[in-house]
Design an enzyme around this catalytic site. Structure first.
Site, short mmCIF file in Angstrom:
data_model
loop_
_atom_site.label_atom_id
_atom_site.label_comp_id
_atom_site.label_asym_id
_atom_site.label_seq_id
_atom_site.Cartn_x
_atom_site.Cartn_y
_atom_site.Cartn_z
N LYS A 195 0.84 -1.20 0.00
CA LYS A 195 0.00 0.00 0.00
C LYS A 195 0.88 1.25 0.00
CE LYS A 195 -3.70 -2.03 2.86
NZ LYS A 195 -4.82 -1.86 1.92
N ARG A 255 -10.22 -11.77 1.83
CA ARG A 255 -11.08 -12.82 1.28
C ARG A 255 -10.44 -14.20 1.39
NH1 ARG A 255 -11.29 -9.54 -4.18
NH2 ARG A 255 -11.03 -7.95 -2.57
#
EC number: 3.4.11.1
Length: 520
Positions: free
Chosen positions: A292, A366
């Site tokens: 990020k 996920r």
């Protein structure tokens, strides 16, 4: 989770009913304040309308409260306040707060109970004003809804300041002038549940590691009774369960993964199928190899918001003694970029045997949830509800107005939506079209792709479609809570920082489900 917002603060305040926290002698010796409500005039020619508690105080001071309100300016608007000194010998300071219109109720356009929201916001304003004046004992007008008033007081006073040397004085709030103690105490428990989630999300990631997160609930639930059990599963157990997707994320960090499992058996029928909560528990998300940007990365200490909310919800359900069986599951790890971390293009195998091509290591939540959802089915659940700060795309779609809900069950959706109207912590139904499933099931190397072939389109929907590949239960809901993870000023009764949303909606949902005897 993809980056989206920055945040801040917190502190624990003990809140209870009068006489529960301090002796009467000590209570009478400290400086006290009183928060009262007043309704907004529907028409200019109408007379001032106080609450029942406000009327009682006004009578006790021979009409001086109404007189001072009339002299001090125009009618108080919703969420505004005025302070008066020396009116009442028991309360040197009285804050009067605007409750909006007395006719307010469920707003079908806004999808919440406007009266409850007005009370929460108004009471929080009054209590914060008292705290600013260093008044540490505050009595609160129930304002027609003692639960909402308690929530406003407890949520409004919360501020994370554990790491600071200088702290604001803690304020203890009490119910004033009403017999609605049961409703008040219920509101305190709902709000304390949300504050627990806020605390965990706000704390620095070096303080709330996967192990420390699990220890927090071990300690809090240690004396809850034999119907509450906590299991902290080790890396070895995770390996034995063949949770390859979860382990692939965890291997990038020196912190060992933990799978936290909390069981609450509240039903008199031990065979009642449980409601299973599942929460994403990434205690820090750097993005892994798909790193990020550094700006705002500190906010990713809150990427375990799903785990924090579902574990706080089951803790509150146990305190409320709800007649329902609940299990909360939280896969906990960090997502870091060491030499063993997942690489873009790697293929991993989930618990159900499906292979996953990991094209973006920042779509890691996920992967944890895939294995946890597979495990959730082993309990023959009545329903599965998972919560996760899963996608920045959800924040783009709904912002902080509501959590997105993807579900295969209209029955489940109805319960969640009705609960959110009561709590004011709203949800909005999103699509689970086959259109999105096709995007995650077309992969060059594996059964599934973790971001879908059109990675920039419908990100929240493709993430939900990915999770659907690990669900066979007929009643499942995925709450993408990325947009509601933090609060700037959108929710007036929450200070700036991690929000702990939608903990109260999950609690209210469980309470409503406990009353629904429908066989499904």
């Amino acid at each position: 989770m993809l980056p989206f917002r920055t945040l801040l603060k917190w502190s624990v305040n003990r809140n209870c009913c009068r006489g529960f926290a301090v002796s009467q002698q000590n209570y009478n010796s400290v400086k006290k304040g009183l928060v009262l409500g007043v309704y907004e005039k529907e028409k200019e020619e109408e007379s001032l309308t106080l609450t029942n508690a406000g009327d009682a105080v006004d009578n006790a001071v021979l009409g001086k409260l109404r007189d001072q309100l009339a002299r001090s300016g125009p009618s108080l608007k919703k969420g505004k306040s005025r302070i008066f000194y020396g009116l009442h010998e028991d309360f040197p300071s009285i804050v009067v707060v605007g409750l909006g219109k007395k006719s307010a109720g469920v707003n079908q356009h806004e999808l919440w109970n406007e009266a409850k929201e007005n009370i929460r916001a108004a009471v929080s304003v009054g209590c914060r004003q008292m705290q600013d004046m260093e008044i540490v004992q505050v009595e609160v007008d129930p304002c027609g809804d003692a639960q909402a008033a308690a929530e406003g007081a407890v949520l409004g006073l919360f501020e994370y300041n554990e790491m600071k040397k200088k702290k604001k004085k803690a304020v203890t709030t009490h119910l004033h002038g009403s017999s609605e103690i049961t409703a008040w105490e219920k509101g305190v428990l709902y709000a304390e549940g949300q504050n627990l989630a806020r605390h965990l999300m706000e704390a620095p990631a070096n303080y709330i590691t996967p192990t420390k997160f699990a220890e927090t609930f071990e300690q809090r639930l240690a004396n809850m009774g034999s119907n509450v059990k906590v299991f902290t599963r080790s890396k070895q157990w995770i390996e034995e369960q063949q949770m390859g997707a979860f382990l692939s994320v965890a291997k990038g960090s020196e912190e060992p993964p933990v799978f936290l499992e909390i069981h609450y058996s509240g039903s008199s029928d031990a065979s009642q199928p449980p409601l299973v909560f599942v929460g994403k528990g990434v205690t820090f998300d750097s993005g892994g190899i798909s790193l990020k940007p550094s700006s705002g990365m500190d906010a990713m200490r809150g990427d375990m918001g799903g785990a924090a909310t579902v574990c706080s919800a089951i803790t509150t359900a146990a305190k409320l003694k709800l007649p329902i069986n609940i299990i909360s599951l939280a896969p906990l790890c960090e997502n870091m970029p060491n030499g063993r971390a997942n690489k873009p293009g790697d293929v991993v195998k989930a618990k159900n045997g499906k292979t996953i091509q990991v094209d973006n290591t920042d779509a890691e939540g996920r992967l944890l949830l895939a294995d946890a959802l597979c495990y959730a089915h082993s309990f023959n659940p009545r329903a599965i509800v998972n919560a996760a700060t899963l996608t920045g795309a959800m924040d783009v779609a709904l912002g902080s107005a509501a959590a997105g809900v993807f579900t295969n069950s209209s029955w489940l959706w109805t319960h969640l939506q009705e609960a959110s109207v009561v709590t004011g912590d709203r949800v909005w139904r999103m699509p689970l079209f086959e259109h999105y499933s096709k995007q995650v099931t077309e992969s060059a190397l594996a059964d599934l792709n973790n971001i879908g072939k059109y990675s920039r389109s419908g990100g929240a929907c493709t993430a939900a479609a990915f999770l659907k590949e690990f669900v066979t239960a007929p009643h499942w809901a995925h709450l993408d809570i990325a947009g509601v993870m933090s609060n700037k000023d959108e929710v007036p009764y929450l200070r700036k920082g991690m929000s702990g949303r939608p903990t109260r909606t999950l609690i209210e949902f469980a309470a409503r489900l406990s009353e629904d005897k429908q066989t499904i």
